[in-house]
Write a protein that holds these residues in place. Structure first.
Motif, PDB file in Angstrom:
ATOM      1  N   ALA A 175      -3.562   5.188  -5.479  1.00  0.00           N
ATOM      2  CA  ALA A 175      -2.137   5.484  -5.632  1.00  0.00           C
ATOM      3  C   ALA A 175      -1.656   6.514  -4.616  1.00  0.00           C
ATOM      4  N   SER A 176      -2.553   7.388  -4.179  1.00  0.00           N
ATOM      5  CA  SER A 176      -2.149   8.424  -3.226  1.00  0.00           C
ATOM      6  C   SER A 176      -1.878   7.852  -1.839  1.00  0.00           C
ATOM      7  N   HIS A 177      -2.310   6.613  -1.589  1.00  0.00           N
ATOM      8  CA  HIS A 177      -2.101   5.991  -0.275  1.00  0.00           C
ATOM      9  C   HIS A 177      -1.191   4.761  -0.332  1.00  0.00           C
ATOM     10  N   MET A 178      -1.144   4.088  -1.459  1.00  0.00           N
ATOM     11  CA  MET A 178      -0.280   2.911  -1.593  1.00  0.00           C
ATOM     12  C   MET A 178       1.026   3.343  -2.248  1.00  0.00           C
ATOM     13  N   ARG A 179       2.082   3.424  -1.461  1.00  0.00           N
ATOM     14  CA  ARG A 179       3.360   3.913  -1.984  1.00  0.00           C
ATOM     15  C   ARG A 179       4.439   2.832  -2.001  1.00  0.00           C
ATOM     16  N   PHE A 180       4.137   1.632  -1.501  1.00  0.00           N
ATOM     17  CA  PHE A 180       5.062   0.492  -1.574  1.00  0.00           C
ATOM     18  C   PHE A 180       6.465   0.893  -1.101  1.00  0.00           C
ATOM     19  N   ILE A 181       6.538   1.490   0.074  1.00  0.00           N
ATOM     20  CA  ILE A 181       7.794   2.052   0.567  1.00  0.00           C
ATOM     21  C   ILE A 181       8.819   0.948   0.818  1.00  0.00           C
ATOM     22  N   ASP A 182       9.993   1.109   0.238  1.00  0.00           N
ATOM     23  CA  ASP A 182      11.091   0.158   0.408  1.00  0.00           C
ATOM     24  C   ASP A 182      11.670   0.307   1.813  1.00  0.00           C
ATOM     25  N   ARG A 183      11.679  -0.783   2.566  1.00  0.00           N
ATOM     26  CA  ARG A 183      12.140  -0.714   3.956  1.00  0.00           C
ATOM     27  C   ARG A 183      13.622  -0.369   4.059  1.00  0.00           C
ATOM     28  N   ASN A 184      14.387  -0.674   3.035  1.00  0.00           N
ATOM     29  CA  ASN A 184      15.832  -0.434   3.079  1.00  0.00           C
ATOM     30  C   ASN A 184      16.216   0.956   2.583  1.00  0.00           C
ATOM     31  N   THR A 185      15.611   1.385   1.482  1.00  0.00           N
ATOM     32  CA  THR A 185      16.009   2.656   0.874  1.00  0.00           C
ATOM     33  C   THR A 185      15.030   3.795   1.148  1.00  0.00           C
ATOM     34  N   GLY A 186      13.806   3.459   1.575  1.00  0.00           N
ATOM     35  CA  GLY A 186      12.788   4.487   1.768  1.00  0.00           C
ATOM     36  C   GLY A 186      12.141   4.944   0.475  1.00  0.00           C
ATOM     37  N   ALA A 187      12.500   4.310  -0.643  1.00  0.00           N
ATOM     38  CA  ALA A 187      11.935   4.695  -1.937  1.00  0.00           C
ATOM     39  C   ALA A 187      10.424   4.506  -1.937  1.00  0.00           C
ATOM     40  N   GLN A 188       9.713   5.474  -2.554  1.00  0.00           N
ATOM     41  CA  GLN A 188       8.268   5.398  -2.697  1.00  0.00           C
ATOM     42  C   GLN A 188       7.904   5.348  -4.176  1.00  0.00           C
ATOM     43  N   TRP A 189       6.758   4.740  -4.451  1.00  0.00           N
ATOM     44  CA  TRP A 189       6.385   4.470  -5.835  1.00  0.00           C
ATOM     45  C   TRP A 189       4.973   4.952  -6.116  1.00  0.00           C
ATOM     46  N   TRP A 190       4.769   5.450  -7.330  1.00  0.00           N
ATOM     47  CA  TRP A 190       3.461   5.933  -7.782  1.00  0.00           C
ATOM     48  C   TRP A 190       2.910   4.974  -8.831  1.00  0.00           C
ATOM     49  N   ILE A 191       1.666   4.564  -8.650  1.00  0.00           N
ATOM     50  CA  ILE A 191       1.033   3.655  -9.604  1.00  0.00           C
ATOM     51  C   ILE A 191       0.731   4.394 -10.905  1.00  0.00           C
ATOM     52  N   LEU A 192       1.216   3.855 -12.007  1.00  0.00           N
ATOM     53  CA  LEU A 192       0.916   4.394 -13.330  1.00  0.00           C
ATOM     54  C   LEU A 192      -0.287   3.699 -13.948  1.00  0.00           C
ATOM     55  N   GLU A 193      -0.330   2.374 -13.802  1.00  0.00           N
ATOM     56  CA  GLU A 193      -1.449   1.632 -14.371  1.00  0.00           C
ATOM     57  C   GLU A 193      -1.655   0.317 -13.646  1.00  0.00           C
ATOM     58  N   MET A 194      -2.863  -0.213 -13.804  1.00  0.00           N
ATOM     59  CA  MET A 194      -3.227  -1.508 -13.256  1.00  0.00           C
ATOM     60  C   MET A 194      -3.643  -2.411 -14.406  1.00  0.00           C
ATOM     61  N   ASN A 195      -3.127  -3.624 -14.392  1.00  0.00           N
ATOM     62  CA  ASN A 195      -3.539  -4.653 -15.351  1.00  0.00           C
ATOM     63  C   ASN A 195      -3.970  -5.880 -14.565  1.00  0.00           C
ATOM     64  N   ASP A 196      -5.178  -6.385 -14.850  1.00  0.00           N
ATOM     65  CA  ASP A 196      -5.627  -7.550 -14.091  1.00  0.00           C
ATOM     66  C   ASP A 196      -5.784  -8.772 -14.982  1.00  0.00           C
ATOM     67  N   ASN A 197      -6.111  -9.893 -14.355  1.00  0.00           N
ATOM     68  CA  ASN A 197      -6.198 -11.161 -15.073  1.00  0.00           C
ATOM     69  C   ASN A 197      -7.522 -11.337 -15.811  1.00  0.00           C
ATOM     70  N   ARG A 198      -8.322 -10.274 -15.854  1.00  0.00           N
ATOM     71  CA  ARG A 198      -9.545 -10.289 -16.658  1.00  0.00           C
ATOM     72  C   ARG A 198      -9.399  -9.418 -17.904  1.00  0.00           C
ATOM     73  N   GLY A 199      -8.177  -8.922 -18.130  1.00  0.00           N
ATOM     74  CA  GLY A 199      -7.927  -8.104 -19.306  1.00  0.00           C
ATOM     75  C   GLY A 199      -8.250  -6.637 -19.135  1.00  0.00           C
ATOM     76  N   HIS A 200      -8.529  -6.226 -17.900  1.00  0.00           N
ATOM     77  CA  HIS A 200      -8.856  -4.818 -17.637  1.00  0.00           C
ATOM     78  C   HIS A 200      -7.579  -4.037 -17.374  1.00  0.00           C
ATOM     79  N   ARG A 201      -7.427  -2.925 -18.065  1.00  0.00           N
ATOM     80  CA  ARG A 201      -6.274  -2.040 -17.886  1.00  0.00           C
ATOM     81  C   ARG A 201      -6.781  -0.635 -17.620  1.00  0.00           C
ATOM     82  N   VAL A 202      -6.222   0.009 -16.603  1.00  0.00           N
ATOM     83  CA  VAL A 202      -6.618   1.379 -16.291  1.00  0.00           C
ATOM     84  C   VAL A 202      -5.393   2.139 -15.810  1.00  0.00           C
TER      85      VAL A 202
END
Length: 206
Positions: A175-202
């Motif tokens: 999360a400290s490196h993946m910020r999904f920066i919006d090209r139009n607004t410059g907004a950055q995002w922090w990952i709160l949780e991950m859910n995958d297709n194997r039922g794993h949540r963290v």
């Protein structure tokens, strides 16, 4: 896990990140991720027989892990051997200015016998494998902030398996490196949780 099983696990694994906007936590969004596998490629020379390198690269040519198609962000990149020299040169940029005394104090014993096999994209942090000595075959992550070399796995297969089953600490690092920066607004995002297709949540917070 066999190499064909690992290839299948990478190919089939997908999921979502739930994120909050940095400085505006009331705004949230969901980001889809998948892993992008490159096919094996012909090699100019045999790979060192350590850390399951030959078997891994006979099965997977390279892999971009936790890739977001919208922004191009990704958590880790295991590079094809043809790209190792470029990664090595980039990594050397962090160490070439060190004096002999600093090298002895800061760098691990195996630093002159390692391969730079990948990176955390756009971060200046690298994935290394020792090729000689007691640590031969082990995978290390280099973080230039503090010159930290962290032992991440016993071999490359183990390393990828661990990344396919994230814990909170690793997700927070991602999360400290993946910020999904919006090209139009410059907004950055922090990952709160991950859910995958194997039922794993963290979550990034425990």
């Amino acid at each position: 896990m066999t190499l064909p099983d690992l290839h299948r696990a990478i190919a089939e694994h997908a999921g979502t990140f739930t994120c909050e906007r940095i400085n505006k936590p009331q705004e949230t969004k969901t980001v889809n991720f998948q892993h992008l596998i490159q096919p094996p490629a012909a090699l100019d020379a045999p790979l060192p027989d350590v850390g399951q390198l030959p078997a891994f690269y006979a099965t997977v040519g390279g892999v971009l892990l936790y890739h977001d198609a919208s922004t191009g962000d990704a958590a880790r990149y295991i590079a094809p051997p043809a790209e190792w020299a470029t990664l090595q040169e980039a990594f050397n940029g962090w160490t070439e200015h060190l004096s002999d005394e600093e090298r002895e104090d800061i760098l691990p014993d195996w630093i002159d016998h390692c391969l730079v096999i990948g990176e955390t994209p756009h971060s200046g942090n690298y994935i290394l494998m020792a090729t000689d000595g007691a640590c031969a075959g082990q995978v290390f992550e280099f973080d230039h902030d503090g010159f930290e070399f962290t032992q991440a796995a016993d071999d490359l297969v183990d390393y990828v398996q661990r990344l396919l089953h994230l814990d909170s600490q690793t997700l927070a690092n991602i999360a400290s490196h993946m910020r999904f920066i919006d090209r139009n607004t410059g907004a950055q995002w922090w990952i709160l949780e991950m859910n995958d297709n194997r039922g794993h949540r963290v979550c990034t917070s425990i």
